[in-house]
Write an enzyme that holds these catalytic residues in place. Structure first.
Site, mmCIF file in Angstrom:
data_model
loop_
_atom_site.group_PDB
_atom_site.id
_atom_site.type_symbol
_atom_site.label_atom_id
_atom_site.label_comp_id
_atom_site.label_asym_id
_atom_site.label_seq_id
_atom_site.Cartn_x
_atom_site.Cartn_y
_atom_site.Cartn_z
ATOM 1 N N LYS A 44 70.428 -6.233 57.834
ATOM 2 C CA LYS A 44 70.353 -6.652 59.233
ATOM 3 C C LYS A 44 69.494 -7.912 59.374
ATOM 4 C CE LYS A 44 66.357 -4.091 60.567
ATOM 5 N NZ LYS A 44 65.473 -3.375 61.312
ATOM 6 N N LYS B 213 63.165 -10.415 61.584
ATOM 7 C CA LYS B 213 62.142 -11.453 61.739
ATOM 8 C C LYS B 213 61.404 -11.699 60.445
ATOM 9 C CE LYS B 213 61.186 -9.860 66.378
ATOM 10 N NZ LYS B 213 60.291 -9.013 67.182
ATOM 11 N N LYS C 163 59.311 0.288 55.301
ATOM 12 C CA LYS C 163 58.165 -0.600 55.495
ATOM 13 C C LYS C 163 57.023 -0.268 54.556
ATOM 14 C CE LYS C 163 58.715 -2.016 60.321
ATOM 15 N NZ LYS C 163 58.023 -2.102 61.621
HETATM 16 P P1 AMP Z 1 62.025 -5.317 67.089
HETATM 17 O O1 AMP Z 1 62.049 -6.789 66.994
HETATM 18 O O2 AMP Z 1 62.084 -4.623 65.765
HETATM 19 O O3 AMP Z 1 60.957 -4.818 67.985
HETATM 20 O O4 AMP Z 1 63.386 -4.930 67.788
HETATM 21 C C1 AMP Z 1 63.628 -5.125 69.165
HETATM 22 C C2 AMP Z 1 65.016 -4.644 69.521
HETATM 23 O O5 AMP Z 1 66.003 -5.431 68.853
HETATM 24 C C3 AMP Z 1 65.281 -3.194 69.100
HETATM 25 O O6 AMP Z 1 66.046 -2.559 70.098
HETATM 26 C C4 AMP Z 1 66.059 -3.337 67.827
HETATM 27 O O7 AMP Z 1 66.880 -2.227 67.574
HETATM 28 C C5 AMP Z 1 66.874 -4.583 68.111
HETATM 29 N N1 AMP Z 1 67.261 -5.280 66.873
HETATM 30 C C6 AMP Z 1 66.434 -5.801 65.932
HETATM 31 N N2 AMP Z 1 67.128 -6.379 64.926
HETATM 32 C C7 AMP Z 1 68.436 -6.218 65.244
HETATM 33 C C8 AMP Z 1 69.659 -6.603 64.607
HETATM 34 N N3 AMP Z 1 69.672 -7.275 63.462
HETATM 35 N N4 AMP Z 1 70.825 -6.271 65.223
HETATM 36 C C9 AMP Z 1 70.820 -5.606 66.398
HETATM 37 N N5 AMP Z 1 69.713 -5.217 67.046
HETATM 38 C C10 AMP Z 1 68.524 -5.510 66.483
#
Ligand code: AMP
Ligand code: TRP
Length: 328
Positions: free
Chosen positions: A195, A198, A113
């Protein structure tokens, strides 16, 4: 009475996508009866990179609404907003004072990041994992269900807990990450080498939980595949492998059964069928989301119940910590 405790968090950085759902939220919902759960919209983490206040306010509510719409219920799960419980920021400070800088320099998410922002990187972004440790440790958490990208952060939380306990005596439970064997890393549709996320610039890379059927069909149609023909779970072909994995997770079918089903079919067939599976899987969630956000005051009421419960537990833990350190 003796259920193990689960804690997890999710950022309010815009719409949630299929990776969030399959890697995290779906599992939270599935396991919620089995554990004593706390799920948190981590808005203090979200502001570690610049946010527009109005947009942020809306995103926090959208994410919280989606958590309930996905099936979390207030009987089994405490759902709340991180900034509504002051103990999170407070414990983060106390943990800052025992966490070596070197540990944070090793965090790969910070490296990724911060590379994008260079000189503008906030101290908060560097400190992000310590706040995450505070989230987890406040609730005597045993398990932290997350996607694969969060493994390193959960391990750091455990190290911080251990260091604190060693120095001041047993206060914190040592948490373990819980990562799904399949779905822990859902890849992007446009770029299946990375991956699904967002912040991806290509808007066709992620399927968002509130996407319309047409948007879902169109994004899948454009999804990157390869120049082969047969439809197999082959990890060396990331595009097809990812589409099949999403199909597997949403239908609950065995891999062999899926390969048999698509034998002799084209990539176009796979994409079209997957689109319908995704649309039908998201339909109930989208309907519930519209219902519960349409009901005036409902979401606020749920979140204030959540914050009250979380606050009571977190304050008690914080008191213990202050005492151990010698501040009380
Ligand atoms: P975040 O949106 O970064 O706060 O992520 C929220 C949850 O979603 C966390 O547990 C991440 O590890 C999971 N997560 C985010 N992106 C992915 C992805 N592409 N595949 C699987 N899990 C994800
Ligand atoms: N860092 C996590 C993510 O980006 C979100 C998060 C914050 C979290 N605090 C947490 C996850 C505590 C699990 C437990 O996804």
């Amino acid at each position: 009475m003796d259920k193990k405790r689960v804690f997890s968090g999710i950022q309010a950085t815009g719409s949630l996508h299929l990776g969030n759902y399959l890697g995290a939220i779906k599992n939270w919902v599935k396991m919620q009866e089995q554990f004593d759960n706390y799920f948190c919209v981590v808005d203090l983490h979200t502001i570690t990179v610049p946010q527009d206040p109005e947009v942020l306010r809306n995103n926090i509510r959208e994410v919280a609404g989606l958590l309930f719409a996905a099936g979390l219920n207030e009987k089994s799960s405490v759902v709340f907003i991180q900034s509504h419980v002051r103990a999170h920021a407070e414990l983060a400070w106390l943990l800052n004072c025992i966490t070596p800088m070197g540990w944070l320099h090793r965090m790969t998410q910070f490296k990724d990041k911060s590379e994008k922002q260079k000189e503008d990187v906030s101290v908060g972004l560097f400190d992000y994992p310590v706040l995450q440790a505070a989230d987890i440790l406040l609730y005597d958490t045993h398990f932290v269900p997350v996607g694969e990208d969060q493994k390193q952060h959960v391990e750091l939380s455990r190290d911080i807990a251990q260091r604190f306990n060693y120095r001041y005596g047993d206060v914190f439970v040592l948490p373990d990450a819980m990562i799904p064997p399949v779905g822990g890393r859902v890849m992007g549709l446009a770029n299946p080498e990375k991956k699904m996320s967002k912040s991806e610039d290509n808007k066709n890379d992620a399927i968002f939980l509130l996407d319309s059927p047409d948007q879902i069909r169109s994004k899948l149609k454009r999804g990157t595949t390869d120049s082969m023909r047969d439809i197999k779970f082959d990890e060396t072909r990331p595009g097809i492998y990812n589409l099949l994995t999403i199909y597997q997770l949403l239908t609950g079918k065995e891999r062999s059964e899926i390969e048999e089903h698509f034998s002799g079919k084209s990539y176009k067939d796979l994409k079209e069928q997957l689109a319908e599976v995704v649309i039908e899987s998201l339909r109930p969630l989208q309907e519930r989301y519209r219902e519960l956000t349409g009901e005036e005051g409902y979401l606020d009421e749920m979140l204030s119940i959540g914050a009250e419960k979380a606050d009571a537990r977190a304050e008690e833990k914080l008191r213990q910590v202050y005492k151990k350190i010698g501040l009380r």
